[in-house]
Scaffold this motif. Structure first.
Motif, short mmCIF file in Angstrom:
data_model
loop_
_atom_site.label_atom_id
_atom_site.label_comp_id
_atom_site.label_asym_id
_atom_site.label_seq_id
_atom_site.Cartn_x
_atom_site.Cartn_y
_atom_site.Cartn_z
N VAL A 97 -6.27 105.35 44.38
CA VAL A 97 -4.88 105.03 44.07
C VAL A 97 -4.47 105.70 42.76
CG1 VAL A 97 -4.93 102.80 45.26
CG2 VAL A 97 -5.49 102.91 42.84
N ASN A 98 -3.17 105.90 42.61
CA ASN A 98 -2.62 106.45 41.38
C ASN A 98 -2.19 105.27 40.51
OD1 ASN A 98 -1.16 107.64 39.35
ND2 ASN A 98 -0.14 109.10 40.69
N PRO A 99 -2.90 105.00 39.41
CA PRO A 99 -2.57 103.83 38.60
C PRO A 99 -1.25 103.96 37.84
CG PRO A 99 -4.22 105.15 37.50
CD PRO A 99 -4.00 105.76 38.86
N ARG A 100 -0.64 105.13 37.85
CA ARG A 100 0.64 105.32 37.16
C ARG A 100 1.81 104.86 38.01
NH1 ARG A 100 0.20 111.30 36.36
NH2 ARG A 100 -1.40 111.01 37.93
N THR A 101 1.60 104.78 39.35
CA THR A 101 2.73 104.43 40.22
C THR A 101 2.41 103.33 41.24
OG1 THR A 101 2.08 106.18 41.76
CG2 THR A 101 3.71 106.74 40.08
N ASN A 102 1.18 102.92 41.37
CA ASN A 102 0.80 101.95 42.39
C ASN A 102 1.18 100.53 41.96
OD1 ASN A 102 -1.07 100.05 43.90
ND2 ASN A 102 -1.54 101.97 44.92
N GLU A 103 1.95 99.84 42.77
CA GLU A 103 2.45 98.50 42.45
C GLU A 103 1.33 97.44 42.40
OE1 GLU A 103 5.73 98.04 41.72
OE2 GLU A 103 6.08 100.15 42.10
N LYS A 104 0.27 97.60 43.20
CA LYS A 104 -0.83 96.62 43.23
C LYS A 104 -1.89 96.90 42.17
CE LYS A 104 -0.50 95.67 48.17
NZ LYS A 104 -1.21 95.74 49.45
N HIS A 105 -1.95 98.12 41.68
CA HIS A 105 -2.96 98.52 40.70
C HIS A 105 -2.29 99.34 39.60
CE1 HIS A 105 -5.85 97.20 43.70
NE2 HIS A 105 -5.25 97.98 44.58
N CYS A 106 -1.37 98.73 38.91
CA CYS A 106 -0.57 99.41 37.89
C CYS A 106 -1.33 99.50 36.57
CB CYS A 106 0.75 98.68 37.69
SG CYS A 106 1.92 99.58 36.65
N GLY A 107 -1.77 100.71 36.23
CA GLY A 107 -2.53 100.93 35.01
C GLY A 107 -4.01 100.68 35.14
N LYS A 108 -4.40 99.75 36.00
CA LYS A 108 -5.81 99.43 36.25
C LYS A 108 -5.91 98.67 37.56
CE LYS A 108 -5.75 95.09 33.69
NZ LYS A 108 -6.38 94.31 32.65
N CYS A 109 -7.11 98.56 38.06
CA CYS A 109 -7.33 97.85 39.34
C CYS A 109 -6.93 96.38 39.21
CB CYS A 109 -8.79 97.94 39.75
SG CYS A 109 -9.32 99.60 40.19
N GLY A 110 -6.19 95.90 40.20
CA GLY A 110 -5.83 94.49 40.28
C GLY A 110 -4.63 94.08 39.45
N ASN A 111 -4.01 94.99 38.72
CA ASN A 111 -2.84 94.65 37.90
C ASN A 111 -1.58 94.83 38.76
OD1 ASN A 111 -1.35 93.95 35.64
ND2 ASN A 111 -1.17 96.06 34.96
N LYS A 112 -1.14 93.71 39.36
CA LYS A 112 -0.01 93.76 40.29
C LYS A 112 1.30 93.46 39.57
CE LYS A 112 1.53 91.90 44.68
NZ LYS A 112 1.26 90.98 45.79
N CYS A 113 2.28 94.33 39.80
CA CYS A 113 3.61 94.10 39.23
C CYS A 113 4.33 93.04 40.05
CB CYS A 113 4.42 95.40 39.25
SG CYS A 113 3.75 96.71 38.22
N ASN A 114 5.19 92.25 39.39
CA ASN A 114 5.94 91.24 40.13
C ASN A 114 7.07 91.90 40.92
OD1 ASN A 114 8.07 91.67 38.31
ND2 ASN A 114 7.42 89.98 36.99
N SER A 115 7.77 91.14 41.71
CA SER A 115 8.77 91.69 42.64
C SER A 115 9.97 92.32 41.92
CB SER A 115 9.25 90.59 43.60
OG SER A 115 9.83 89.52 42.87
N GLU A 116 10.29 91.88 40.69
CA GLU A 116 11.44 92.42 39.98
C GLU A 116 11.12 93.72 39.25
OE1 GLU A 116 10.58 89.00 38.81
OE2 GLU A 116 11.56 88.27 40.60
N SER A 117 9.87 94.05 39.07
CA SER A 117 9.52 95.23 38.30
C SER A 117 8.83 96.28 39.17
CB SER A 117 8.61 94.85 37.13
OG SER A 117 7.40 94.32 37.62
N SER A 118 8.78 97.47 38.65
CA SER A 118 8.09 98.55 39.35
C SER A 118 7.07 99.18 38.40
CB SER A 118 9.09 99.59 39.84
OG SER A 118 9.81 100.11 38.74
#
Length: 127
Positions: A97-118
């Motif tokens: 995955v690309n941690p710069r754009t992936n909603e479920k793994h944002c910045g690192k594995c398992g860091n999920k963004c909430n529904s209001e953010s990207s």
């Protein structure tokens, strides 16, 4: 015969003393250094003994090219042996995955963004 038994006993005691003291015969290593008497000779490889990957301190429970790895997080063996993640991607849950754009793994594995953010630049709600 008695002298032969005495000589044998003396030789065994000397061998025991060398083993216990941690000095390798002929090497002159001082006591306190690591004696590699057994560590150089006993090597368990995971292709023949897959259970060595399950011991404490192992890199992972899977065996790829005779090395213990974690297929869920290893970028060189992501999801299966030999599957490498391309530049800029990380391995999360066995997928590249690309941690710069992936909603479920944002910045690192398992860091999920909430529904209001990207996920932008590896951060949720960057702007």
């Amino acid at each position: 015969m008695k002298s032969l038994n005495t000589l044998f006993l003396l030789a065994m005691l000397m061998a025991l003393a060398v083993f216990v003291s941690g000095i390798s015969p002929g090497s002159g290593e001082p006591k306190g250094k690591i004696n590699r008497f057994l560590s150089d000779r006993v090597v368990l490889k995971c292709d023949k003994y897959p259970k060595v990957c399950h011991i404490k301190g192992s890199a992972g429970s899977d065996c790829c090219k005779n090395k213990c790895v974690n297929l869920s997080t290893d970028v060189s063996n992501c999801g299966k042996c030999g599957k490498k993640c391309s530049y800029g991607k990380i391995c999360c849950e066995g997928k590249c995955v690309n941690p710069r754009t992936n909603e479920k793994h944002c910045g690192k594995c398992g860091n999920k963004c909430n529904s209001e953010s990207s996920c932008i630049y590896g951060m949720c709600s960057y702007a």
